[in-house]
Design a protein around this motif. Structure first.
Motif, PDB file in Angstrom:
ATOM      1  N   ARG A  62      -5.917  16.559  -0.776  1.00 19.55           N
ATOM      2  CA  ARG A  62      -7.122  16.237  -0.285  1.00 19.55           C
ATOM      3  C   ARG A  62      -8.110  14.935  -1.978  1.00 19.55           C
ATOM      4  N   THR A  63      -6.826  14.332  -2.168  1.00 17.94           N
ATOM      5  CA  THR A  63      -7.185  12.977  -2.042  1.00 17.94           C
ATOM      6  C   THR A  63      -6.755  11.229  -1.859  1.00 17.94           C
ATOM      7  N   ILE A  64      -7.278  10.694  -2.133  1.00 20.68           N
ATOM      8  CA  ILE A  64      -7.579   9.311  -1.621  1.00 20.68           C
ATOM      9  C   ILE A  64      -7.053   8.490  -2.659  1.00 20.68           C
ATOM     10  N   GLY A  65      -5.590   7.593  -2.421  1.00 25.59           N
ATOM     11  CA  GLY A  65      -5.514   6.785  -4.293  1.00 25.59           C
ATOM     12  C   GLY A  65      -5.853   5.464  -3.098  1.00 25.59           C
ATOM     13  N   LEU A  66      -7.036   4.772  -4.438  1.00 23.08           N
ATOM     14  CA  LEU A  66      -7.830   3.164  -4.296  1.00 23.08           C
ATOM     15  C   LEU A  66      -7.096   2.914  -4.991  1.00 23.08           C
ATOM     16  N   ILE A  67      -6.798   0.837  -4.849  1.00 23.83           N
ATOM     17  CA  ILE A  67      -6.370   0.208  -5.856  1.00 23.83           C
ATOM     18  C   ILE A  67      -6.892  -1.118  -5.680  1.00 23.83           C
ATOM     19  N   VAL A  68      -7.246  -1.307  -7.366  1.00 26.31           N
ATOM     20  CA  VAL A  68      -8.144  -2.461  -6.933  1.00 26.31           C
ATOM     21  C   VAL A  68      -7.728  -3.542  -7.798  1.00 26.31           C
ATOM     22  N   LEU A  69      -8.229  -4.681  -7.477  1.00 27.50           N
ATOM     23  CA  LEU A  69      -7.828  -5.431  -8.468  1.00 27.50           C
ATOM     24  C   LEU A  69      -8.071  -5.362 -10.444  1.00 27.50           C
ATOM     25  N   ASP A  70      -9.560  -5.681 -10.068  1.00 24.80           N
ATOM     26  CA  ASP A  70     -10.074  -5.193 -11.367  1.00 24.80           C
ATOM     27  C   ASP A  70     -11.391  -4.691 -11.592  1.00 24.80           C
ATOM     28  N   ILE A  71     -11.151  -3.544 -12.222  1.00 24.45           N
ATOM     29  CA  ILE A  71     -12.493  -2.416 -12.282  1.00 24.45           C
ATOM     30  C   ILE A  71     -13.463  -3.031 -12.986  1.00 24.45           C
ATOM     31  N   ALA A 103       0.751  -7.504 -10.682  1.00 33.25           N
ATOM     32  CA  ALA A 103       1.952  -7.188  -9.347  1.00 33.25           C
ATOM     33  C   ALA A 103       2.338  -5.892  -9.685  1.00 33.25           C
ATOM     34  N   ASN A 104       2.910  -5.510 -11.083  1.00 37.46           N
ATOM     35  CA  ASN A 104       3.797  -4.048 -10.943  1.00 37.46           C
ATOM     36  C   ASN A 104       3.264  -3.359 -11.308  1.00 37.46           C
ATOM     37  N   ARG A 105       1.526  -3.671 -12.079  1.00 39.55           N
ATOM     38  CA  ARG A 105       0.993  -2.161 -12.350  1.00 39.55           C
ATOM     39  C   ARG A 105       0.773  -1.743 -10.641  1.00 39.55           C
ATOM     40  N   GLU A 106       0.578  -2.810 -10.010  1.00 36.43           N
ATOM     41  CA  GLU A 106       0.098  -1.826  -7.970  1.00 36.43           C
ATOM     42  C   GLU A 106       1.792  -1.543  -8.038  1.00 36.43           C
ATOM     43  N   ARG A 107       2.653  -2.085  -8.067  1.00 41.34           N
ATOM     44  CA  ARG A 107       3.392  -1.269  -7.599  1.00 41.34           C
ATOM     45  C   ARG A 107       3.907   0.281  -8.312  1.00 41.34           C
ATOM     46  N   HIS A 108       3.309   0.265  -9.398  1.00 43.83           N
ATOM     47  CA  HIS A 108       3.570   1.587  -9.462  1.00 43.83           C
ATOM     48  C   HIS A 108       2.474   2.279  -9.413  1.00 43.83           C
ATOM     49  N   TYR A 109       1.195   1.636  -9.090  1.00 44.36           N
ATOM     50  CA  TYR A 109      -0.069   2.656  -8.484  1.00 44.36           C
ATOM     51  C   TYR A 109       0.694   3.377  -7.483  1.00 44.36           C
ATOM     52  N   ILE A 110       1.401   2.043  -6.124  1.00 42.62           N
ATOM     53  CA  ILE A 110       1.570   2.438  -4.940  1.00 42.62           C
ATOM     54  C   ILE A 110       2.631   4.420  -5.219  1.00 42.62           C
ATOM     55  N   ASP A 111       3.474   3.916  -6.069  1.00 45.32           N
ATOM     56  CA  ASP A 111       3.980   4.599  -5.750  1.00 45.32           C
ATOM     57  C   ASP A 111       4.124   5.659  -6.296  1.00 45.32           C
ATOM     58  N   LEU A 112       3.131   5.986  -7.790  1.00 43.98           N
ATOM     59  CA  LEU A 112       2.506   7.629  -8.048  1.00 43.98           C
ATOM     60  C   LEU A 112       1.493   8.583  -6.718  1.00 43.98           C
ATOM     61  N   PHE A 113       0.898   7.082  -6.218  1.00 48.14           N
ATOM     62  CA  PHE A 113       0.296   8.075  -5.080  1.00 48.14           C
ATOM     63  C   PHE A 113       0.884   8.326  -4.207  1.00 48.14           C
ATOM     64  N   GLU A 114       1.958   8.581  -3.502  1.00 54.01           N
ATOM     65  CA  GLU A 114       2.969   8.307  -2.723  1.00 54.01           C
ATOM     66  C   GLU A 114       3.466   9.500  -3.364  1.00 54.01           C
ATOM     67  N   GLU A 115       3.694  10.201  -4.383  1.00 57.89           N
ATOM     68  CA  GLU A 115       4.224  10.528  -5.021  1.00 57.89           C
ATOM     69  C   GLU A 115       3.523  12.385  -5.031  1.00 57.89           C
ATOM     70  N   GLN A 116       2.490  11.659  -5.526  1.00 59.13           N
ATOM     71  CA  GLN A 116       1.110  13.049  -5.240  1.00 59.13           C
ATOM     72  C   GLN A 116       0.629  13.585  -3.554  1.00 59.13           C
ATOM     73  N   ARG A 117       1.037  12.494  -2.932  1.00 56.28           N
ATOM     74  CA  ARG A 117       1.061  12.457  -1.562  1.00 56.28           C
ATOM     75  C   ARG A 117      -0.499  12.809  -1.470  1.00 56.28           C
ATOM     76  N   VAL A 118      -0.969  11.790  -1.538  1.00 60.56           N
ATOM     77  CA  VAL A 118      -2.364  11.656  -1.068  1.00 60.56           C
ATOM     78  C   VAL A 118      -2.456  11.598   0.099  1.00 60.56           C
ATOM     79  N   GLN A 119      -3.992  11.648   1.012  1.00 56.53           N
ATOM     80  CA  GLN A 119      -3.762  11.354   2.260  1.00 56.53           C
ATOM     81  C   GLN A 119      -3.831  10.147   2.924  1.00 56.53           C
ATOM     82  N   GLY A 120      -3.889   8.992   1.854  1.00 59.19           N
ATOM     83  CA  GLY A 120      -3.691   7.523   1.864  1.00 59.19           C
ATOM     84  C   GLY A 120      -4.214   6.595   1.181  1.00 59.19           C
TER      85      GLY A 120
END
Length: 341
Positions: A62-71, A103-120
């Motif tokens: 029930r989670t959604i991953g959000l990756i931003v450039l600069d929080i 870009a490396n941190r971005e890839r890390h979050y994409i991989d992590l969110f996919e592993e967590q089976r986020v909705q999107g």
């Protein structure tokens, strides 16, 4: 103490494990009296459902991953808050990842969110990662680009017309009589920066006596703006621009600090200044900042809506939403009306 299991609840309530499961997932299938008995047992035992196991069975969470450039940029904070509010209305949660323009941190979050089976995944990309995102969607995770158009139309996206915004900001400076315009840029590999510069060039091209200079900052932060300002004031009086358009408000706030607090230039008498994003701090700056306002709440909410469309209809074509930014005039330009060249 061992946590209560679903089997413990079933035993306590005197029902089958399947009945407890139905109460948790399909309560309308269970008679009211039985359902209440199960709920009472859940409360008495302090049972907490194992949502991870449920996610594994369902194939998503029930989670959604959000990756931003600069929080650290209030622009992205506002988008994140709006996305979180919209997601919560449908019982979902937003998990935030901050790439920090890395870009490396971005890839890390994409991989992590996919592993967590986020909705999107909602993402403001650091650079072109079409191939990686295409692989993600091919494996069933939907993607929505945030503050970034989809160049090939491969993904749903929500963005702002930054060329129009850059034009509007620069045209305002030109309309109040400024002719020596400087664009304070961040890294130009960010399409937001290059698009705003393109809009500035379009506006200057309409005035034969106007010029446009690029002042290159090394980042999109207050410190970077202050560094550009400190360099600018070393020039002779006649070499100074009379109108500044900054790629974002953080740069503009740094310029204000440098020009007015550390040095003696006056805003807007000596130089008129326009920012971009209209963050909350813009109105409360030492010199209230004229800025280009982006509908951050609508961007965040629309991103969630576009993701919901993809989840409800996996075969639906990606859809792009582009908002028009608006000029908000404040003291950093308003006193310049009589400055004609």
């Amino acid at each position: 103490m061992r946590a209560a299991s679903i089997k413990d609840v079933a035993t306590h309530a005197g029902v089958a494990v399947g009945t407890v499961s139905n109460v948790l997932n399909y309560p309308d299938r269970v008679a009211e009296k039985t359902r209440q008995r199960v709920l009472n047992s859940i409360n008495e035992l302090g049972f907490i459902r194992n949502d991870v196991a449920r996610q594994l069975r369902a194939g998503h969470s029930r989670t959604i991953g959000l990756i931003v450039l600069d929080i650290g940029n209030p622009f992205f904070t506002s988008i994140s808050r709006a996305a979180e509010d919209a997601a919560s209305e449908s019982g979902n949660a937003v998990v935030l990842g901050n790439s920090g323009h890395d870009a490396n941190r971005e890839r890390h979050y994409i991989d992590l969110f996919e592993e967590q089976r986020v909705q999107g995944v909602l993402i403001s990309p650091v650079s072109d990662i079409t191939e990686r995102l295409s692989a993600l969607t091919a494996r069933g995770t939907k993607v929505v680009l945030v503050d970034s158009p989809s160049s090939e139309g491969d993904f749903s996206s929500v963005s702002v017309d930054d060329v129009h915004g850059g034009y509007t900001a620069t045209k305002h400076l030109l309309d109040i009589g400024r002719r020596k315009i400087a664009f304070v840029a961040g890294p130009q590999h960010f399409h937001q920066v290059s698009d705003r510069l393109a809009g500035a060039r379009n506006a200057v091209a309409e005035f034969p006596d106007a010029t446009l200079e690029i002042l290159q900052g090394n980042d999109l932060t207050v410190l970077a703006g202050r560094e550009v300002g400190d360099t600018l004031v070393m020039r002779q009086q006649g070499e100074l621009p009379d109108g500044l358009f900054c790629a974002n408000d953080l740069l503009a706030l740094g310029m204000i600090q440098s020009l007015t607090m550390l040095h003696t230039l006056r805003i807007p008498e000596d130089v008129a200044l326009v920012g971009y994003d209209d963050i909350d701090f813009a109105a409360s700056a030492v010199v209230p900042l004229t800025s280009i306002s982006q509908p951050t709440a609508m961007i965040g909410r629309t991103a969630i809506e576009l993701l919901a469309e993809q989840l409800d209809n996996p075969d639906a074509k990606p859809r792009s939403v582009v908002f028009k930014p608006e000029l908000v005039v404040r003291a950093s330009t308003t006193e310049a009306q009589s400055h004609q060249r």
